[in-house]
Design an enzyme around this catalytic site. Structure first.
Site, mmCIF file in Angstrom:
data_model
loop_
_atom_site.group_PDB
_atom_site.id
_atom_site.type_symbol
_atom_site.label_atom_id
_atom_site.label_comp_id
_atom_site.label_asym_id
_atom_site.label_seq_id
_atom_site.Cartn_x
_atom_site.Cartn_y
_atom_site.Cartn_z
ATOM 1 C CE1 TYR A 5 -4.943 2.417 10.338
ATOM 2 C CE2 TYR A 5 -3.770 2.099 8.271
ATOM 3 C CZ TYR A 5 -4.951 2.317 8.964
ATOM 4 O OH TYR A 5 -6.135 2.445 8.273
ATOM 5 N NE ARG A 36 -21.308 -1.490 16.840
ATOM 6 C CZ ARG A 36 -20.186 -0.812 16.696
ATOM 7 N NH1 ARG A 36 -19.036 -1.389 16.998
ATOM 8 N NH2 ARG A 36 -20.179 0.411 16.267
ATOM 9 C CB SER A 48 -11.821 -2.126 9.992
ATOM 10 O OG SER A 48 -10.862 -1.796 10.957
ATOM 11 C CE LYS A 83 0.495 -2.553 9.630
ATOM 12 N NZ LYS A 83 -0.744 -2.620 10.459
ATOM 13 C CB ALA A 141 -8.139 -8.267 17.327
ATOM 14 C CB ILE A 142 -3.055 -10.397 15.183
ATOM 15 C CG1 ILE A 142 -1.727 -10.942 15.698
ATOM 16 C CG2 ILE A 142 -2.931 -9.881 13.757
ATOM 17 C CD1 ILE A 142 -1.820 -11.695 16.984
ATOM 18 C CG ASP A 143 -4.343 -4.564 14.097
ATOM 19 O OD1 ASP A 143 -5.063 -5.037 15.001
ATOM 20 O OD2 ASP A 143 -4.774 -3.824 13.199
ATOM 21 C CG ASP A 147 -19.777 -6.094 19.964
ATOM 22 O OD1 ASP A 147 -19.353 -5.838 18.827
ATOM 23 O OD2 ASP A 147 -19.466 -5.402 20.961
ATOM 24 C CB VAL A 179 -1.776 -11.600 7.975
ATOM 25 C CG1 VAL A 179 -1.152 -10.455 7.197
ATOM 26 C CG2 VAL A 179 -1.247 -12.952 7.480
ATOM 27 C CG ASN A 197 0.861 -6.504 6.425
ATOM 28 O OD1 ASN A 197 0.910 -7.673 6.839
ATOM 29 N ND2 ASN A 197 1.695 -6.058 5.512
ATOM 30 C CG HIS A 210 -1.726 -1.110 15.129
ATOM 31 N ND1 HIS A 210 -3.085 -1.072 15.345
ATOM 32 C CD2 HIS A 210 -1.567 -1.042 13.779
ATOM 33 C CE1 HIS A 210 -3.717 -0.984 14.175
ATOM 34 N NE2 HIS A 210 -2.822 -0.956 13.225
ATOM 35 C CG LEU A 255 -10.335 -1.585 18.524
ATOM 36 C CD1 LEU A 255 -8.830 -1.848 18.679
ATOM 37 C CD2 LEU A 255 -10.584 -0.711 17.305
ATOM 38 N NE ARG A 263 -2.081 -1.643 3.538
ATOM 39 C CZ ARG A 263 -2.470 -1.827 4.810
ATOM 40 N NH1 ARG A 263 -3.586 -1.279 5.231
ATOM 41 N NH2 ARG A 263 -1.740 -2.543 5.634
ATOM 42 C CD GLU A 269 -3.175 2.862 15.543
ATOM 43 O OE1 GLU A 269 -2.885 3.343 14.435
ATOM 44 O OE2 GLU A 269 -2.320 2.695 16.441
HETATM 45 N N1 LIG Z 1 -4.957 -7.513 10.773
HETATM 46 C C1 LIG Z 1 -5.218 -6.511 9.950
HETATM 47 O O1 LIG Z 1 -4.644 -6.381 8.882
HETATM 48 C C2 LIG Z 1 -6.255 -5.496 10.313
HETATM 49 C C3 LIG Z 1 -6.719 -4.558 9.377
HETATM 50 C C4 LIG Z 1 -7.716 -3.653 9.778
HETATM 51 C C5 LIG Z 1 -8.199 -3.663 11.084
HETATM 52 N N2 LIG Z 1 -7.682 -4.591 11.967
HETATM 53 C C6 LIG Z 1 -8.103 -4.670 13.348
HETATM 54 O O2 LIG Z 1 -9.383 -5.229 13.471
HETATM 55 C C7 LIG Z 1 -9.847 -4.901 14.796
HETATM 56 C C8 LIG Z 1 -11.294 -4.407 14.718
HETATM 57 O O3 LIG Z 1 -11.314 -3.134 14.103
HETATM 58 P P1 LIG Z 1 -12.712 -2.373 13.841
HETATM 59 O O4 LIG Z 1 -12.402 -1.189 13.025
HETATM 60 O O5 LIG Z 1 -13.730 -3.335 13.375
HETATM 61 O O6 LIG Z 1 -13.081 -1.904 15.306
HETATM 62 P P2 LIG Z 1 -14.511 -1.371 15.808
HETATM 63 O O7 LIG Z 1 -14.224 -0.423 16.911
HETATM 64 O O8 LIG Z 1 -15.339 -0.906 14.653
HETATM 65 O O9 LIG Z 1 -15.201 -2.692 16.377
HETATM 66 C C9 LIG Z 1 -14.697 -3.371 17.479
HETATM 67 C C10 LIG Z 1 -15.845 -4.095 18.141
HETATM 68 O O10 LIG Z 1 -15.305 -4.919 19.190
HETATM 69 C C11 LIG Z 1 -16.261 -4.910 20.234
HETATM 70 N N3 LIG Z 1 -15.655 -5.400 21.458
HETATM 71 C C12 LIG Z 1 -14.915 -4.738 22.385
HETATM 72 N N4 LIG Z 1 -14.578 -5.556 23.399
HETATM 73 C C13 LIG Z 1 -15.126 -6.777 23.107
HETATM 74 C C14 LIG Z 1 -15.137 -8.019 23.757
HETATM 75 N N5 LIG Z 1 -14.527 -8.207 24.945
HETATM 76 N N6 LIG Z 1 -15.808 -9.053 23.188
HETATM 77 C C15 LIG Z 1 -16.436 -8.892 21.985
HETATM 78 N N7 LIG Z 1 -16.452 -7.717 21.333
HETATM 79 C C16 LIG Z 1 -15.810 -6.685 21.878
HETATM 80 C C17 LIG Z 1 -16.734 -3.465 20.276
HETATM 81 O O11 LIG Z 1 -17.940 -3.313 20.997
HETATM 82 C C18 LIG Z 1 -16.879 -3.168 18.779
HETATM 83 O O12 LIG Z 1 -18.184 -3.490 18.310
HETATM 84 C C19 LIG Z 1 -8.855 -3.849 15.327
HETATM 85 O O13 LIG Z 1 -7.907 -4.461 16.163
HETATM 86 C C20 LIG Z 1 -8.197 -3.355 14.069
HETATM 87 O O14 LIG Z 1 -6.931 -2.768 14.310
HETATM 88 C C21 LIG Z 1 -6.738 -5.481 11.593
#
Ligand SMILES: NC(=O)c1ccc[n+]([C@@H]2O[C@H](COP(=O)([O-])OP(=O)(O)OC[C@H]3O[C@@H](n4cnc5c(N)ncnc54)[C@H](O)[C@@H]3O)[C@@H](O)[C@H]2O)c1
Length: 367
Positions: A95, A203, A134, A76, A267-269, A198, A297, A299, A97, A239, A17, A119
């Site tokens: 980003y 939600r 996301s 990143k 959520a690994i990030d 959730d 992964v 990213n 993290h 998150l 990217r 983020e």
């Molecule tokens: N690996 C990747 O390449 C990559 C890419 C983009 C985003 N992400 C990650 O994905 C994750 C989610 O991002 P998002 O934008 O959807 O966030 P978001 O804030 O839109 O959604 C997160 C959700 O998690 C819920 N939550 C919080 N605590 C919880 C728990 N204990 N149990 C269940 N649900 C719970 C929240 O209520 C919310 O609905 C983040 O960590 C983000 O950084 C990773």
């Protein structure tokens, strides 16, 4: 007055990217700023050096000169090789993290740099600079999860939609935010049986009413464990902004899954929301633990760079221009900073600024 904006090529494994498209660079240049682009930075996303030159940017082969700009924008988090470019009069926008990146956090603090994280930037709708990625990662999680279930890829050989007389695959999505919703939608599109988990009952209520999921489950450990045990695919997307990801699934619960089942932890990030998840790369995306295939992964959108770069650049550019304005006016890092940047400043002058990042590193200096 204007500033120089640096756009180095990404250095994370197979990350293709770029944070600004040529047209976004042109917008910044029209505002009077100079833009330095590292040669090849846009290649992976289909934007050539010539495109950036046409936009008015300086295309440089010397990466140190690009990092020598007043404001560096990247996708990143900086990699080890880039830490030496940090300095106290540099502003970074990317980003980060940090809750999952102690070494990067230490390097940023030591340098005195001012660092803003995509983020954690917040507006009335949520996290506008995390949301576009996301969305892409969520869609990708359904695709990757479905293909990982193929026996050719080490999975149990379960097809998402099942067949006549054979029930569909069971998918559990942890966190029904932007990524989780897209993952669930992708899995539903393949006719899987999808349960959304959730902590946010409102939600879940919306999904319940709209009938977009087969089931909803409040995030209570023992109850989530029952769904996980039966699941063919678990997608992690929980998150708490800025903080280490909440731990939603324990190691015992993963061990209870059938061999060949699949875990995709987006959520690994932020450290991962599934206990057995550890970061993997686009080069080596999977590993098996307790007989369960893990894809973790950090990213995921990096493998769809054309779409992801356009989406990210569109979201980032207006905020970047406000940050540039604040740097010119001297408001950056003060209480008069633009409200458009709310929540983004994570590190400043050797101290941690964001409350959730502070909580992740209680021993470090806090602003
Ligand atoms: N690996 C990747 O390449 C990559 C890419 C983009 C985003 N992400 C990650 O994905 C994750 C989610 O991002 P998002 O934008 O959807 O966030 P978001 O804030 O839109 O959604 C997160 C959700 O998690 C819920 N939550 C919080 N605590 C919880 C728990 N204990 N149990 C269940 N649900 C719970 C929240 O209520 C919310 O609905 C983040 O960590 C983000 O950084 C990773």
């Amino acid at each position: 007055m204007a500033i120089t904006i640096g756009l180095p090529a990404e250095s994370k494994d197979r990350e293709r990217r770029v944070a600004l498209t040529p047209s976004a660079a042109h917008t910044a240049i029209e505002r009077g700023h100079a833009v330095r682009v590292e040669s090849g930075a846009g290649d992976g996303a289909g934007f050539s050096d010539a495109d950036y030159k046409t936009a008015g940017a300086d295309v440089l082969t010397d990466v140190a000169e690009v990092w020598g700009a007043d404001l560096v924008v990247n996708v990143k988090e900086p990699q080890h090789s880039e830490f030496p470019y940090f300095r106290s009069d540099l502003t970074l926008f990317a980003y980060l993290h940090l809750a999952a990146e102690p070494e990067l956090t230490a390097a940023l603090l030591e340098s005195g740099i001012r660092a803003y994280a995509f983020e954690t930037l917040t507006d009335r709708h949520g996290l506008p600079l995390l949301a576009p990625m996301s969305e892409i990662a969520g869609r990708a999680a359904a695709i990757v999860g479905a293909s990982s279930l193929s026996s050719a890829n080490g999975g149990s050989g379960t097809l998402m939609g099942g067949a006549a007389g054979v029930p569909p695959a069971k998918v559990v999505v942890l966190g029904m935010g932007v990524a989780g919703r897209m993952a669930a939608r992708g899995a539903k599109g393949l006719d899987a049986h999808v349960t959304g988990v959730d902590v946010d009952l409102q939600r879940l209520y919306e999904h319940h009413l709209a009938g977009t999921l087969d089931a909803t489950q409040v995030s209570e450990p023992a109850l989530v464990g029952e769904h996980v045990r039966e699941a063919d695919l678990v997608i992690g997307a929980a998150l708490v902004p800025g903080a280490r990801a909440p731990m939603v699934v324990s190691e015992e619960q993963v061990a209870s899954m059938r061999p060949g089942s699949v875990v995709v932890d987006l959520a690994i990030d932020q450290g991962g929301c599934i206990a057995t998840a550890r970061p993997t790369s686009l080069s080596e995306p999977t590993y098996i633990e307790h007989g369960v295939l893990h894809y973790c992964v950090t990213n995921v959108p990096g493998q769809f760079p054309r779409t992801a770069s356009k989406a990210l650049s569109a979201a980032v550019t207006p905020k970047l221009l406000r940050l540039a304005d604040d740097l010119v006016s001297g408001k950056a890092g003060t209480d008069d900073e633009s409200p458009v940047l709310a929540g983004a400043r994570n590190v400043d002058g050797g101290a941690l600024v964001h409350p959730a990042v502070q909580a992740a590193f209680p021993e470090e200096r806090h602003a």
